[in-house]
Design a protein around this motif. Structure first.
Motif, PDB file in Angstrom:
ATOM      1  N   GLY A  89       0.815  -1.211   0.000  1.00 48.67           N
ATOM      2  CA  GLY A  89       0.000   0.000   0.000  1.00 48.67           C
ATOM      3  C   GLY A  89       0.851   1.264   0.000  1.00 48.67           C
ATOM      4  O   GLY A  89       2.082   1.219   0.115  1.00 48.67           O
ATOM      5  N   LYS A  90       0.206   2.419  -0.131  1.00 51.07           N
ATOM      6  CA  LYS A  90       0.916   3.694  -0.131  1.00 51.07           C
ATOM      7  C   LYS A  90       1.468   3.991   1.267  1.00 51.07           C
ATOM      8  O   LYS A  90       0.951   3.512   2.268  1.00 51.07           O
ATOM      9  CB  LYS A  90      -0.023   4.822  -0.556  1.00 51.07           C
ATOM     10  N   LEU A  91       2.550   4.797   1.291  1.00 52.18           N
ATOM     11  CA  LEU A  91       3.173   5.175   2.555  1.00 52.18           C
ATOM     12  C   LEU A  91       2.212   6.048   3.357  1.00 52.18           C
ATOM     13  O   LEU A  91       1.685   7.040   2.849  1.00 52.18           O
ATOM     14  CB  LEU A  91       4.477   5.930   2.286  1.00 52.18           C
ATOM     15  N   GLY A  92       1.984   5.687   4.587  1.00 52.41           N
ATOM     16  CA  GLY A  92       1.071   6.442   5.427  1.00 52.41           C
ATOM     17  C   GLY A  92       1.701   7.733   5.925  1.00 52.41           C
ATOM     18  O   GLY A  92       2.900   7.991   5.736  1.00 52.41           O
ATOM     19  N   PRO A  93       0.917   8.600   6.540  1.00 53.58           N
ATOM     20  CA  PRO A  93       1.454   9.874   7.057  1.00 53.58           C
ATOM     21  C   PRO A  93       2.454   9.636   8.188  1.00 53.58           C
ATOM     22  O   PRO A  93       2.404   8.620   8.877  1.00 53.58           O
ATOM     23  CB  PRO A  93       0.204  10.599   7.571  1.00 53.58           C
TER      24      PRO A  93
END
Length: 250
Positions: A89-93
């Protein structure tokens, strides 16, 4: 069953014979009332299977039936095999900064390194004899205490820069007990930088210091401000001095 059929056939033969004899001599009578139906005959033997007929046409689709009653809950099935890993998945904050951890243990002491070669330049000069009313010109101190690099010229009274960098210079002057005053300047290439002033009666001294950025060939010296500010006094106690040293090379 066969005796019954034979009896019926014999009766039919006699009846036909009587009718033929009667017709030859008598007139036909009025037909009689039909008799009652006889009892159903006995079922005959089963016949042989017939030839298979051709396939019939598809029937018309019937109407959808009503929903049946919901069945009972079945037993839990066995766990299935693990599926393949999905795409990352995309890198989280970025999360909040954590607490500062405890200091780590001291590392192993490294080996002693080699000292880098440092360029050196330093000098100190004094008057060991009384200069008296010094001329308004570079002050030629008569005694060298230190001259690292040999960059101070005793004949001209000037320090000549050979190593570009930042230098520190210091001067101390003593006024004689008579009248007049002493005002000594530090000069760089003929340009005034800083000065000291003593004008009180009696023996008094003053000193000053300056930091200069020099390039190769720059000259630094001291000299009196004027003929009314050159009442110097010095001797074996070395009351008048001029010093300088390289702080760091450029």
């Amino acid at each position: 069953m066969f005796s019954t059929i034979a009896t019926i056939q014999i009766s039919i033969i006699y009846a036909q014979t009587d009718t033929a004899a009667c017709n030859s001599c008598c007139t036909a009578g009025v037909p009689g009332i039909p008799g009652n139906h006889g009892n159903p005959g006995v079922s005959g033997p089963q016949g042989m299977n017939g030839v298979k007929g051709e396939q019939g046409m598809n029937g018309v689709k019937g109407e959808q039936g009503m929903n049946g009653v919901k069945g009972e809950h079945g037993m839990k099935g066995d766990n299935g095999r693990n599926g393949l890993d999905g795409i990352p998945g995309k890198l989280g904050p970025t999360g909040p900064q954590g607490l500062i951890g405890l200091p780590g243990a001291n590392g192993v002491k490294g080996e002693k390194g080699e000292q880098a070669s440092q360029q050196k330049s330093a000098f100190s000069v004094v008057f060991t004899s009384n200069p008296g009313r010094h001329a308004v010109s570079p002050m030629k101190y008569d005694t060298i205490i230190t001259n690292v690099g040999n960059h101070y010229n005793l004949d001209t009274g000037k320090f000549v820069c050979a190593i570009p960098g930042v230098y520190v210079f210091h001067v101390t002057s003593l006024k004689s007990s008579g009248g007049g005053s002493v005002l000594t300047r530090i000069m760089k290439n003929g340009s005034f930088q800083v000065s000291t002033l003593v004008s009180a009666t009696g023996y008094h001294s003053a000193s000053t210091m300056v930091v200069l950025d020099l390039v190769s060939g720059d000259q630094v010296w001291t000299q009196p401000y004027g003929t009314s500010h050159n009442y110097y006094h010095s001797g074996s106690n070395r009351h008048c001095s001029f010093s300088g040293f390289l702080l760091y090379a450029a």
